[in-house]
Design an enzyme around this catalytic site. Structure first.
Site, short mmCIF file in Angstrom:
data_model
loop_
_atom_site.label_atom_id
_atom_site.label_comp_id
_atom_site.label_asym_id
_atom_site.label_seq_id
_atom_site.Cartn_x
_atom_site.Cartn_y
_atom_site.Cartn_z
N GLU A 34 0.86 -1.20 0.00
CA GLU A 34 0.00 0.00 0.00
C GLU A 34 0.89 1.24 0.00
OE1 GLU A 34 -2.82 0.36 3.28
OE2 GLU A 34 -2.89 2.53 3.00
N ARG A 38 0.98 10.22 0.19
CA ARG A 38 1.38 11.26 1.13
C ARG A 38 2.64 11.98 0.68
NH1 ARG A 38 0.24 10.00 7.30
NH2 ARG A 38 -1.69 8.85 7.12
N LYS A 121 -11.31 -1.31 6.27
CA LYS A 121 -10.13 -1.05 7.11
C LYS A 121 -10.68 -0.49 8.43
CE LYS A 121 -6.55 2.55 6.92
NZ LYS A 121 -5.48 3.08 6.05
O1 LIG Z 1 -2.48 7.16 5.05
C1 LIG Z 1 -3.53 6.54 5.22
O2 LIG Z 1 -4.40 6.38 4.36
C2 LIG Z 1 -3.83 5.97 6.51
O3 LIG Z 1 -4.91 5.48 6.69
C3 LIG Z 1 -2.86 6.02 7.58
C4 LIG Z 1 -2.06 4.75 7.74
O4 LIG Z 1 -2.84 3.62 7.50
C5 LIG Z 1 -1.50 4.73 9.09
O5 LIG Z 1 -0.76 5.91 9.28
C6 LIG Z 1 -0.64 3.57 9.38
O6 LIG Z 1 -0.56 3.50 10.75
P1 LIG Z 1 0.78 3.18 11.55
O7 LIG Z 1 1.14 1.76 11.24
O8 LIG Z 1 0.41 3.38 12.99
O9 LIG Z 1 1.81 4.18 11.08
#
Ligand SMILES: O=C(O)C(=O)C[C@H](O)[C@H](O)COP(=O)(O)O
Length: 198
Positions: A34, A38, A121
């Site tokens: 994925e 960003r 999700k």
């Molecule tokens: O960017 C997106 O679409 C999101 O939904 C955020 C990510 O899924 C999370 O930032 C992952 O979470 P962490 O593993 O805690 O870093």
């Protein structure tokens, strides 16, 4: 969602690292990638990662039709979003591409089901109440399955995966931001792909 227990959530800001990171993840047993939208180069990263044998590459942080269209044009094979909107579901149907939208409560799930969705999700997983919350929220929705993401780490992944309603988890821990240590990525992927159900 059944191809691997963990979906690495990727934030890549150097296109040159895209291929070696994808190769390391696939070699480590995590073929579902994925790529979050960003970073400025995310669409190029998707196109590069698609060149790696065995990689199934999708886009994350897809918030609207414009994002979904550009992610699909770049070669994304699936779409992940932190939330669920009717516009996004319509866009995914229009492009005929699998969508994994984020939900965090029963009303979100019911709106998704009204649009024909059963796979979501659970985001942000830990901040929304963790395993206790997902157990309670998923109780009335026996046909729905989830990919918890947000705050999950190598120590807690197995606890989440032990839930019947959970098919896989997402997390950013497998590829630390800015990493160029591809052996380390492979090692982290190996550990994640062999995660034991707690
Ligand atoms: O960017 C997106 O679409 C999101 O939904 C955020 C990510 O899924 C999370 O930032 C992952 O979470 P962490 O593993 O805690 O870093």
């Amino acid at each position: 969602m059944r191809a691997a227990p963990v979906i690495p959530v990727l934030v890549i800001d150097d296109v040159a690292t895209a291929r070696p990171i994808a190769e390391a993840l696939v070699a480590g047993g995590l073929p579902i990638l994925e790529v979050t939208l960003r970073t400025d180069c995310a669409l190029e990263v998707i196109a590069e990662m698609k060149k790696v044998d065995g990689a199934i590459v999708g886009a994350g942080t897809v918030l609207n039709d414009a994002h979904l269209t550009s992610a699909t044009d770049a070669g994304s094979e699936f779409i992940v979003s932190p939330g669920l909107t009717e516009a996004l579901v319509e866009s995914a149907l229009k492009h005929d591409i699998p969508l994994l939208p984020g939900i965090s409560n029963a009303s979100d799930i019911m709106r998704g089901m009204d649009m024909g969705l059963h796979h979501f999700k659970f985001f942000p997983a830990e901040a929304s109440g963790g395993i206790t919350a997902l157990k309670a929220i998923s109780g009335p929705f026996k046909d729905c399955r989830f990919c918890p993401t947000g705050g999950i780490n190598p120590r807690t992944a197995g606890d989440w995966l032990a839930l019947d309603a959970v098919l896989c988890v997402g997390g950013s821990w497998i590829v630390p931001k800015g990493t160029r240590d591809f052996d380390k990525v492979k090692q982290l992927a190996r550990t994640a792909s062999a995660v034991k159900l707690n």
